[in-house]
Design a protein around this motif. Structure first.
Motif, short mmCIF file in Angstrom:
data_model
loop_
_atom_site.label_atom_id
_atom_site.label_comp_id
_atom_site.label_asym_id
_atom_site.label_seq_id
_atom_site.Cartn_x
_atom_site.Cartn_y
_atom_site.Cartn_z
N ARG A 99 0.84 -1.19 0.00
CA ARG A 99 0.00 0.00 0.00
C ARG A 99 0.88 1.24 0.00
O ARG A 99 1.87 1.30 0.71
CB ARG A 99 -0.89 0.01 1.23
N ARG A 100 0.49 2.20 -0.83
CA ARG A 100 1.22 3.47 -0.84
C ARG A 100 0.24 4.57 -1.26
O ARG A 100 0.36 5.13 -2.35
CB ARG A 100 2.39 3.37 -1.82
N PRO A 101 -0.73 4.85 -0.37
CA PRO A 101 -1.76 5.83 -0.73
C PRO A 101 -1.16 7.17 -1.10
O PRO A 101 -0.23 7.64 -0.43
CB PRO A 101 -2.61 5.93 0.54
N TYR A 102 -1.68 7.74 -2.17
CA TYR A 102 -1.15 9.03 -2.65
C TYR A 102 -2.05 10.17 -2.18
O TYR A 102 -3.24 10.20 -2.45
CB TYR A 102 -1.07 9.02 -4.18
N VAL A 103 -1.44 11.12 -1.47
CA VAL A 103 -2.20 12.28 -0.99
C VAL A 103 -1.96 13.46 -1.93
O VAL A 103 -0.83 13.88 -2.11
CB VAL A 103 -1.78 12.65 0.45
N ARG A 104 -3.03 13.92 -2.54
CA ARG A 104 -2.89 15.07 -3.44
C ARG A 104 -2.86 16.34 -2.61
O ARG A 104 -3.70 16.53 -1.74
CB ARG A 104 -4.08 15.13 -4.41
N MET B 160 -3.48 20.13 -1.50
CA MET B 160 -4.57 21.08 -1.77
C MET B 160 -3.97 22.27 -2.51
O MET B 160 -2.98 22.84 -2.07
CB MET B 160 -5.14 21.55 -0.44
N TRP C 228 -7.61 26.74 -4.86
CA TRP C 228 -8.73 25.81 -4.97
C TRP C 228 -10.04 26.51 -5.28
O TRP C 228 -10.90 25.98 -5.99
CB TRP C 228 -8.88 24.99 -3.68
N HIS D 236 -14.01 25.91 -9.21
CA HIS D 236 -15.41 25.56 -9.40
C HIS D 236 -16.29 26.79 -9.22
O HIS D 236 -16.04 27.59 -8.32
CB HIS D 236 -15.79 24.48 -8.37
N PHE E 270 -19.10 27.19 -7.92
CA PHE E 270 -19.68 27.24 -6.58
C PHE E 270 -18.70 27.86 -5.57
O PHE E 270 -19.08 28.67 -4.73
CB PHE E 270 -20.07 25.82 -6.13
N TYR E 271 -17.43 27.46 -5.69
CA TYR E 271 -16.40 28.01 -4.79
C TYR E 271 -16.17 29.49 -5.06
O TYR E 271 -15.94 30.27 -4.15
CB TYR E 271 -15.08 27.26 -4.96
N TYR F 77 -18.83 31.46 -3.50
CA TYR F 77 -18.59 31.46 -2.05
C TYR F 77 -17.52 32.49 -1.69
O TYR F 77 -17.67 33.24 -0.71
CB TYR F 77 -18.16 30.06 -1.61
N TYR G 41 -3.51 5.78 -10.97
CA TYR G 41 -2.39 5.70 -10.04
C TYR G 41 -2.19 4.26 -9.63
O TYR G 41 -3.11 3.61 -9.12
CB TYR G 41 -2.65 6.58 -8.80
N PRO H 74 0.11 2.19 -7.15
CA PRO H 74 1.07 2.41 -6.07
C PRO H 74 2.37 1.63 -6.26
O PRO H 74 3.39 1.97 -5.66
CB PRO H 74 0.31 1.94 -4.82
N PHE I 192 -9.31 12.74 -0.31
CA PHE I 192 -9.00 11.41 0.20
C PHE I 192 -7.69 10.95 -0.43
O PHE I 192 -7.43 11.26 -1.60
CB PHE I 192 -10.09 10.40 -0.18
N PRO I 193 -6.88 10.18 0.30
CA PRO I 193 -5.69 9.60 -0.32
C PRO I 193 -6.12 8.59 -1.39
O PRO I 193 -7.11 7.88 -1.20
CB PRO I 193 -5.00 8.86 0.85
N ILE I 194 -5.40 8.55 -2.50
CA ILE I 194 -5.74 7.59 -3.55
C ILE I 194 -5.07 6.25 -3.25
O ILE I 194 -3.85 6.18 -3.07
CB ILE I 194 -5.27 8.09 -4.94
N GLU I 195 -5.87 5.23 -3.19
CA GLU I 195 -5.32 3.89 -2.97
C GLU I 195 -4.78 3.35 -4.29
O GLU I 195 -3.64 2.92 -4.40
CB GLU I 195 -6.43 2.98 -2.45
N VAL J 112 -19.69 26.75 3.25
CA VAL J 112 -19.53 26.85 1.79
C VAL J 112 -20.81 26.29 1.16
O VAL J 112 -21.34 26.83 0.19
CB VAL J 112 -18.30 26.05 1.32
N TYR K 121 -21.43 23.50 -0.43
CA TYR K 121 -21.37 22.66 -1.64
C TYR K 121 -21.67 21.19 -1.31
O TYR K 121 -22.15 20.45 -2.16
CB TYR K 121 -19.99 22.81 -2.29
#
Ligand code: SF4
Ligand code: FES
Lengths: 128, 248
Positions: free
Chosen positions: A3-8, A10, A14, A18, A20-21, A24, B13, B15, B96-99, B208, B210
């Protein structure tokens, strides 16, 4: 399988991503204009306490085309804030009340309240 | 097979081999009634069997198939290809982190869900002889809307505060806590206060709004959160008048 979850990360921008944002963010930005306008009003009161000349100076400053533009923009921003705020208010009321009074009734009551307060302020300005 | 074609770009992605996610392009023939899920199935069957995505019910009740389609969080099973033109961009849920591919890591969400104690807590355990606990339709209608959540996490993807403060309890979990707090059979209000009113509770929300917009079940989690701000402010003010809970 590892497992190596990828965190994008922010994005700093941002709120541009969109519609909507963006709406806001405009809503949030209205407070900047209102704050500046309050400072201007406060300054006016200060000048009033400083005597005739100072007050006249403040009045002519208000007549400056740039100040008129600023006032008009602030009015627009404030109205935008009011409309969106009145749209949100019914949903914030306790669920017990929300089940008794329809959202659009609450919304109309908010406008009625605004109209009443505006009328009182205007009347006071005319009579005193 | 129809001759209608659509381009789908999917954020991929793996991993095991990828440093970071990148887009994969697919050209998909489709029928009028195809949903995004049908297209993903076609891709997996015919074009690239390594594609990973979640689904189960195919009828907007299980909440597994949340994804971001052209920038909007949506359920893949109720998004229809016929409503799009040109290229459709598909990404995993934001915040969320991408698995792997469209599969995100939901563990944090599940932990938050548990933390709000989403079950009826009855301080006055009634003996069986006293019979069932009754609830009128009016009492039911108080919380019904907040009980319709399918845990699809679209609202978490829609919430920028979630990205700014990942510790934020978030829309669906607070809505679920609210659902039990509004239930006349429940006595757990105090036990949920820490999660709902605490540091990462409702006060992390800036309305917000949304989340409620994207919710496929009209739960209106933004309303749940902001009703709790009012409630919290009320509790706070009352605590000065009646410091009865001071001992806890
Ligand atoms: S509140 Fe709505 S959007 Fe959020 S998880 Fe529940 S069903 Fe999905
Ligand atoms: S597959 Fe169950 S909600 Fe879409």
């Amino acid at each position: 399988m590892s497992r190596r979850p990828y965190v994008r990360p922010m994005k700093r921008t941002w709120y541009m991503d969109h519609p909507f944002y963006r709406t806001y963010m405009i809503r949030e930005a209205t407070c900047v204009f209102d704050a500046l306008y309050c400072i201007n009003l406060f300054f006016g009161i200060l000048q009033l306490s400083r005597g005739e000349d100072a007050w006249q100076g403040w009045l002519s400053f208000q007549a400056n085309p740039l100040m008129i533009l600023f006032t008009v923009v602030t009015l627009g921003m404030t109205l935008f804030h009011a409309v969106t705020y009145f749209d949100m208010t019914p949903r914030v009321l306790p669920q017990q009340i929300r089940k008794m009074v329809a959202d659009n009734v609450v919304n109309k009551l908010m406008y009625a309240g605004l109209a009443a307060v505006s009328a009182i302020v205007l009347a006071a300005a005319v009579w005193f | 097979m129809s001759d209608k074609m659509i381009n789908i770009e999917i954020l991929r992605y793996n991993p095991e081999s990828d440093e970071k996610p990148s887009y994969g392009k697919f050209e998909v023939p489709y029928l009028e009634e195809w949903s995004m899920l049908d297209a993903l199935e076609y891709i997996k069957d015919e074009l690239d069997s390594t594609l990973a995505y979640r689904w189960s019910c195919r009828m907007a009740v299980c909440g597994s198939c949340g994804m971001v389609i052209n920038g909007t969080p949506k359920l893949g099973c109720e998004t229809f290809l016929r409503d799009y033109k040109g290229t459709i961009k598909v990404e995993p849920l934001a915040n969320f982190p991408i698995e792997r591919d469209l599969v995100v890591d939901a563990e944090d969400f599940i932990n938050k869900l548990e933390s709000v104690k989403p079950y009826i807590i009855n301080a006055m355990e009634k003996p069986v002889e006293e019979g069932v606990t009754k609830q009128t339709p009016k009492e039911l209608s108080l919380y019904k809307q907040f009980s319709s959540c399918i845990n699809c996490m679209l609202c978490y993807s829609a919430c920028p505060q979630m990205g700014i403060n990942p510790l934020f309890t978030g829309p669906a979990v607070i809505a679920l806590g609210h659902r039990y707090n509004l239930d006349t059979r429940d006595d757990g209000y105090d036990e949920r206060t820490e999660v709902i009113q605490g540091k990462n509770g409702v006060w992390s929300c800036t309305f917000v709004g949304y989340c409620s917009e994207v919710c496929p079940k009209n739960v209106d989690p933004a309303a749940a959160i902001n009703q709790n701000k009012l409630q919290g402010a009320q509790d706070w003010a009352l605590s000065f008048l009646m410091p009865r809970k001071g001992g806890k």
